[in-house]
Design an enzyme around this catalytic site. Structure first.
Site, mmCIF file in Angstrom:
data_model
loop_
_atom_site.group_PDB
_atom_site.id
_atom_site.type_symbol
_atom_site.label_atom_id
_atom_site.label_comp_id
_atom_site.label_asym_id
_atom_site.label_seq_id
_atom_site.Cartn_x
_atom_site.Cartn_y
_atom_site.Cartn_z
ATOM 1 N N HIS A 242 44.443 38.339 47.807
ATOM 2 C CA HIS A 242 45.256 39.439 47.274
ATOM 3 C C HIS A 242 44.442 40.558 46.629
ATOM 4 O O HIS A 242 44.571 41.731 46.983
ATOM 5 C CB HIS A 242 46.213 38.897 46.199
HETATM 6 C C1 BDR Z 1 48.065 37.519 42.126
HETATM 7 O O1 BDR Z 1 48.287 36.458 41.206
HETATM 8 C C2 BDR Z 1 47.092 35.881 40.811
HETATM 9 O O2 BDR Z 1 47.199 34.488 40.772
HETATM 10 C C3 BDR Z 1 46.030 36.373 41.763
HETATM 11 O O3 BDR Z 1 44.766 36.493 41.128
HETATM 12 C C4 BDR Z 1 46.554 37.712 42.212
HETATM 13 O O4 BDR Z 1 46.150 38.735 41.328
HETATM 14 C C5 BDR Z 1 48.719 37.162 43.448
HETATM 15 O O5 BDR Z 1 50.092 37.016 43.264
#
Ligand code: BDR
Ligand code: CA
Length: 309
Positions: A242
């Site tokens: 992500h």
């Molecule tokens: C986001 O949530 C976190 O767990 C990850 O680092 C990312 O920023 C994804 O939903």
């Protein structure tokens, strides 16, 4: 090549770690500072993790400031199942040699933006938006002074990853997201609709590991950990990376397609807490936000490979 100056606000986090390796190594980006926030893990761990990653990348010149240790109004919730108890998957914690920089993350963010010409400093927000919300409350000129704010957060057509309709970062501090989206900042959101297109399959992890550098080895180890947990928890073979998306966009905007929109955050309902309502029926020239819809995933991994080389 002109470099984009940026501040990275993050909660490492395995995918935050990959994004940091891109920022530390890219000759297209100039990382002025890092602020940390409680999110995937408590603040003391996300801050230590950022310092460890900085040391591994050989970038002790970049100051790291600790920011908010809890959301504006909600109880802090972690994401240890996706990042490991310490936040960086398989990586065993070690005490980093360089300490944190003086000053709260919120103040550092304001200072770095005000010190530079208007609109030249971008911000990548890779965790809950608490620090930015606090900074906007504190400095009324900040929204107008900031360059683009590239946020990993939200979900539309993909549905949520923490509840049926919400993505973790927005869900974790929905009031902060709400304040940020109303602030007038130039916000580009990289929600699950686009981050789910940027997945670390075996070939892509091998490409990064094949550079045989500390930064590449670490990024590859983060993605291998994600691969393991996504297989176990979600049943996916290739995990989305992500947080790589907003940083990759700041380095090479042409790798993404964006759509003008207006985004609102659900803060009343518990059932849909943190839902991002994305309205595309807006006048493009006056739309307050942009939503990422498509990514060139091979291009993003090529960019990461170049940065860790
Ligand atoms: C986001 O949530 C976190 O767990 C990850 O680092 C990312 O920023 C994804 O939903
Ligand atoms: Ca994150």
């Amino acid at each position: 090549m002109t470099r984009q100056s940026l501040i990275i606000d993050c909660d490492p986090g395995v995918d935050d770690a990959v994004a940091l390796m891109l920022a530390f190594g890219s000759d297209r980006l100039e990382t002025l500072a890092i602020s940390t926030v409680a999110g995937n893990a408590p603040l003391d761990k996300t801050t230590r993790n950022a310092r460890m990653l900085r040391q591994i990348a050989g970038r002790d010149d970049v100051p790291i400031h600790a920011g908010a240790d809890r959301p504006l109004r909600r109880k802090r919730a972690g994401a240890g199942e996706f990042h490991g108890e310490e936040g960086l998957g398989f990586l065993t914690p070690f005490p980093p040699s360089k300490p944190i920089a003086d000053g709260h993350g919120v103040d550092a963010l304001i200072r770095h933006v005000l010190e530079r010409p208007e609109k030249t400093v971008a911000l990548a927000v890779l965790g809950p938006m608490t620090n930015l919300a606090l900074a906007l409350r504190k400095e009324s000129s900040l929204a107008a002074r900031l360059g683009p704010v590239a946020v990993m957060g939200g979900a539309r057509s993909e549905g949520g990853n923490i509840t049926p309709s919400a993505e973790f970062n927005v869900w974790a501090d929905p009031e902060a997201a709400d304040e940020v989206l109303r602030s007038g900042c130039d916000i580009v959101m990289f929600g699950l609709d686009v981050t789910h297109q940027v997945r670390a399959d075996d070939a892509r992890i091998a490409l990064i590991a094949g550079k045989h550098t500390p930064a590449g080895d670490t990024a590859a180890a983060m993605m291998r950990f994600s691969q393991k947990v996504e297989r176990e928890i979600v049943g996916w073979d290739s995990p989305p990376v992500h947080d790589l998306c907003p940083v990759a966009w700041l380095a090479r905007p042409e790798l993404f397609e964006l759509k003008p929109c207006r985004i609102q955050i659900e803060i009343q309902s518990e059932l849909t807490r943190g839902h991002t309502a994305v309205e595309f029926r807006v006048e493009a020239s006056t739309a307050p936000h942009r939503w990422a819809t498509k990514a060139d995933a091979d291009g993003v991994f090529a960019l990461l490979a170049e940065a860790v080389s």
